[in-house]
Design a protein around this motif. Structure first.
Motif, mmCIF file in Angstrom:
data_model
loop_
_atom_site.group_PDB
_atom_site.id
_atom_site.type_symbol
_atom_site.label_atom_id
_atom_site.label_comp_id
_atom_site.label_asym_id
_atom_site.label_seq_id
_atom_site.Cartn_x
_atom_site.Cartn_y
_atom_site.Cartn_z
ATOM 1 N N LEU A 98 0.841 -1.187 0.000
ATOM 2 C CA LEU A 98 0.000 0.000 0.000
ATOM 3 C C LEU A 98 0.881 1.243 0.000
ATOM 4 O O LEU A 98 1.735 1.405 0.872
ATOM 5 N N TYR A 104 -0.740 4.499 -1.217
ATOM 6 C CA TYR A 104 -1.590 5.690 -1.229
ATOM 7 C C TYR A 104 -3.040 5.261 -1.015
ATOM 8 O O TYR A 104 -3.426 4.144 -1.414
ATOM 9 N N VAL A 105 -3.845 6.154 -0.381
ATOM 10 C CA VAL A 105 -5.272 5.903 -0.161
ATOM 11 C C VAL A 105 -6.050 7.090 -0.711
ATOM 12 O O VAL A 105 -5.760 8.249 -0.370
ATOM 13 N N LEU A 113 -9.240 9.417 -0.901
ATOM 14 C CA LEU A 113 -10.309 9.821 0.009
ATOM 15 C C LEU A 113 -11.544 10.211 -0.779
ATOM 16 O O LEU A 113 -11.459 10.925 -1.786
ATOM 17 N N ILE A 149 -5.548 -0.516 -8.008
ATOM 18 C CA ILE A 149 -6.340 0.146 -6.974
ATOM 19 C C ILE A 149 -7.530 -0.748 -6.653
ATOM 20 O O ILE A 149 -8.141 -1.336 -7.560
ATOM 21 N N LEU A 154 -11.368 -0.154 -1.853
ATOM 22 C CA LEU A 154 -11.195 0.740 -0.708
ATOM 23 C C LEU A 154 -10.394 1.983 -1.058
ATOM 24 O O LEU A 154 -10.100 2.789 -0.182
ATOM 25 N N GLY A 155 -10.006 2.123 -2.328
ATOM 26 C CA GLY A 155 -9.224 3.274 -2.741
ATOM 27 C C GLY A 155 -7.753 3.156 -2.429
ATOM 28 O O GLY A 155 -7.030 4.152 -2.424
ATOM 29 N N GLN A 156 -7.273 1.944 -2.174
ATOM 30 C CA GLN A 156 -5.867 1.731 -1.841
ATOM 31 C C GLN A 156 -5.077 1.466 -3.120
ATOM 32 O O GLN A 156 -5.394 0.550 -3.880
#
Length: 737
Positions: free
Chosen positions: A172, A174-175, A177, A200, A203-205
């Motif tokens: 991981l 970057y996430v 938002l 990706i 969960l947007g990870q």
């Protein structure tokens, strides 16, 4: 009382035993002494990004930030792009050294997301004489829309993240938002192919590639992130991933200089020595001299080997060779180290000593004094100029212990008094001087390549070597000899390009609507590997394939369906295809050649018929392709000669008959009256028969025409040849006229 400015506030400070006021400069220096370093702390999260609605009321606070400063600071709005008066100068308040600043909308603010949806503000903060620029991005969205995406990654500039190349796969980094409460959304990466294999999840990870990032140091990957919800709204962000090298990977040598001593008779391909450097994934390379004619280094293990015979007699400069070896990280070439290597070649005893004079024949009187010099040898060693020699005198015809001659080094002297009478009748003395050098090992002889080799012409050489001991000292008239056989096998290397037969082809095909239709086959061979099958090469169309109508499958050229229009073929009628044919070895480098295939395409569809005896049918007929073969007569030379001779004989006979014609005319006039009536009767009968035949032939032609009209109901002209033909609209058959 003295005034002390501390943390932006003015405090009353009573100084015992002092008087007067403290100016701002004194305050500043005192603050530095009491609160060193006393400067603004690092502001986090720059550049700032805020999202506001176009219905935001004037005077509303759009951003708040805090900072520390030891003395009263100043905060001002330096610039707005595009220029606008919708933003007030920042206001701030503070206690001690902590301050809180606000950015608000002015009373004239009238935001409209349709006209301007992005403002770039630059705030300037001054603290204790130092200035900082604080960028603030303001994103304006429509009143009825709510941003589904949050964070800097969805700004105009996007966001950036740095990772080490040694990061684990699927890590991981970057996430993304999103707005709270958002459901039914989808996220995907729409990056170009050169952006790596990042992924990706729901969960947007953002995760690293499954194969890791080893070897991607100093690279930048631009990731495009697309987010969509169930109502058709979407947003797109940009994430830049910078891959940093592993800081712990350092390449170094434990020493700076290294020396190897090898023998002159070391064969080509033998190991000289090995260099080793500290570090991971280390590779080695000779950087000086380039090219290196005598030595090579293995890039993986650092083994140095000879590449040519080390013959100091032919190449004296090979005695000492200095090379520079570089150890480096192949994925980070800038991480490297240098090592100086000296290779000393020690000479071997290859050549026998050479002395002059090689033969001495002289006469001396019996009264010559003892100690007189008869000869001084001058010897040299081709192997080395510093060789020392050992001299030994061997007598052939003297048995007494007191020899007549002696050696002092290279000098031959008279050892005792000579007496002619006592020596008679053997008054001749014969001796041999054996000179030995100090070289080791015993003499040897190397084979030299005098011409280039060709594996395709000769794969093996059998050499028979004869040896003779001509320099032995026992008996100069008796020599021994021997022989040995040396087998030299030539290694095959890839030095020929493929050859296609023929290299040029010109083919005519029909544009019939068929799929995977074979056009031709390329028959190619490789002189390096004659046993290789024609289809074992790599075939690629590199030119002339407009619209992609042709493709290769192994060595077979196929064509796809062509495009048509109402008046004929839409595609080109002639294609000049360039096919690159590459081999596969047996060694690198690979070679290729180009074959030319010219394809002429005959239109499958014809023009609309000009006339028809039947109304057009609903179904489209399928024309037939008719190939017309024209025969011509090409007689051989002997036949022409025979025909000429026959013609000459016929004309000779005809001339002879004409000469005899007047005599026969008189005889025929006598019988003319009798046969006139008979000839007239026969002529009348023949005319009647001829008239009947003509009538019958006319009836047959009429029947044939009617039959053709029944079979062919239309007439048209071929657009390629220009010939007219009849065709049947029901069967598609043709009849050329």
């Amino acid at each position: 009382m003295k005034l002390l400015c501390l943390g932006g506030l003015i405090f009353a400070l009573e100084m015992w035993g002092a008087s007067g006021l403290l100016n701002f400069g004194d305050c500043k220096s005192l603050v530095h002494e009491l609160l060193s370093p006393g400067t603004i702390q690092a502001l986090r999260g720059l550049p700032w990004i805020v999202n506001i609605s176009e219905k935001q009321a004037p005077g509303s606070v759009i951003h708040i930030f805090s900072f520390n400063c030891s003395c009263p600071p100043t905060v001002e709005l330096d610039s707005v792009n595009p220029p606008s008066s919708f933003f007030n100068q920042p206001s701030f308040s503070g206690y001690y050294t902590q301050y809180l600043a606000k950015v608000t909308l002015s009373s004239a603010a009238r935001l409209d997301a349709q006209q301007v949806n992005h403002y770039q503000l630059n705030l300037k903060l001054t603290c204790m004489g130092k200035k900082w620029n604080l960028p603030l991005s303001v994103e304006v969205f429509k009143a009825h829309d709510h941003p589904i995406c949050l964070g800097r990654v969805f700004s105009t500039a996007g966001d950036k993240v740095q990772v080490l190349e040694t990061v684990e796969p699927q890590s991981l980094i970057y996430v993304v938002l999103l707005r709270r409460g958002l459901t039914g959304f989808k996220m995907m990466l729409t990056s170009p192919r050169d952006a790596g294999s990042f992924s990706i999840n729901e969960l947007g990870q953002v995760l690293t590639p499954s194969q890791g990032l080893i070897g991607s140091a100093y690279k930048h990957f631009l990731l495009k992130i697309l987010v969509t919800d169930g109502q058709g709204s979407s947003c797109q962000g940009t994430l830049t991933v910078e891959v940093l090298p592993n800081p712990s990977n350092k390449v170094s040598f434990r020493i700076q200089f290294q020396t190897f001593n090898i023998s002159e008779d070391l064969e080509a391909g033998r190991m000289v020595g090995q260099v080793q450097a500290n570090g991971s994934r280390v590779r080695y390379e000779i950087t000086e001299p380039v090219p290196c004619p005598l030595y090579s280094i293995s890039s993986v293990d650092g083994l140095i080997r000879t590449t040519a015979p080390l013959d100091l007699g032919r190449n004296p400069g090979a005695a000492v060779t200095e090379i520079q070896v570089m150890a480096y990280d192949p994925f980070q070439p800038s991480i490297s180290a240098q090592l100086s290597v000296t290779i000393n070649v020690l000479p071997t005893n290859t050549w026998a000593p050479r002395c002059t004079p090689a033969l001495l024949v002289t006469q001396v009187p019996e009264t010559i004094p003892v100690g007189s010099i008869l000869m001084t040898l001058a010897c040299s060693d081709p192997d080395s100029s510093s060789s020392t020699f050992h001299y030994q005198l061997r007598h052939h015809n003297e048995t007494k212990s007191n020899h007549s001659f002696r050696l002092h080094g290279p000098v031959l002297e008279v050892n005792s008094a000579l007496d002619y009478d006592s020596s008679a009748p053997s008054v001749q003395y014969r001796a041999t001087i054996l000179v030995t050098d100090s070289g080791q090992p015993p003499q040897t002889s190397k084979l030299h390549l005098l011409a280039s080799l060709d594996y395709e012409k000769e794969k093996t050489y059998m050499l028979v070597i004869f040896l003779t001991d001509r320099d032995q000292e026992q008996d100069s008239t008796h020599h021994r000899s021997g022989s040995c056989t040396i087998t030299i096998e030539v290694q095959n290397v890839n030095d020929y390009a493929p050859e296609c037969e023929p290299p040029f082809q010109e083919i005519t095909i029909s544009s019939a609507p068929s799929v995977n239709a074979e056009v031709t086959r390329l028959m190619c061979s490789d002189r390096d590997r004659p046993e290789q099958a024609p289809g074992a090469f790599s075939f690629t169309i590199v030119g002339g394939n407009s619209n992609g109508r042709f493709y290769m499958r192994d060595n077979i050229l196929f064509h796809d369906v062509f495009s048509f229009q109402s008046n004929g073929l839409l595609d080109s009628h002639t294609y000049e295809l360039l096919v690159r044919v590459a081999d596969n070895g047996p060694t690198l480098p690979l070679f290729s050649t180009t074959a030319v295939v010219i394809v002429h395409v005959i239109p499958w569809m014809t023009t609309v018929p000009t006339a028809s005896t039947k109304p057009p049918m609903v179904s489209s007929p399928t024309p037939l392709l008719v190939t017309r073969i024209e025969d011509y007569w090409a007689p051989e030379a002997w036949f022409v000669v025979v025909l000429t001779v026959t013609g000459v004989l016929l004309f000779t006979i005809l001339g002879w008959l004409l000469c005899r014609w007047p005599g026969r005319m008189a005889l025929s006039q006598q019988t003319h009256g009798q046969s006139s009536q008979t000839l007239l009767l026969d002529s009348t009968r023949r005319n009647e028969n001829s008239t009947g035949d003509l009538r019958k032939k006319k009836n047959d032609e009429t029947s044939s025409i009617l039959s053709l009209q029944q079979q062919f109901d239309g007439r048209a002209q071929d657009p390629v040849t220009g010939r007219d033909y009849l065709f049947s609209s029901s069967t598609g058959a043709r009849r050329w006229l």
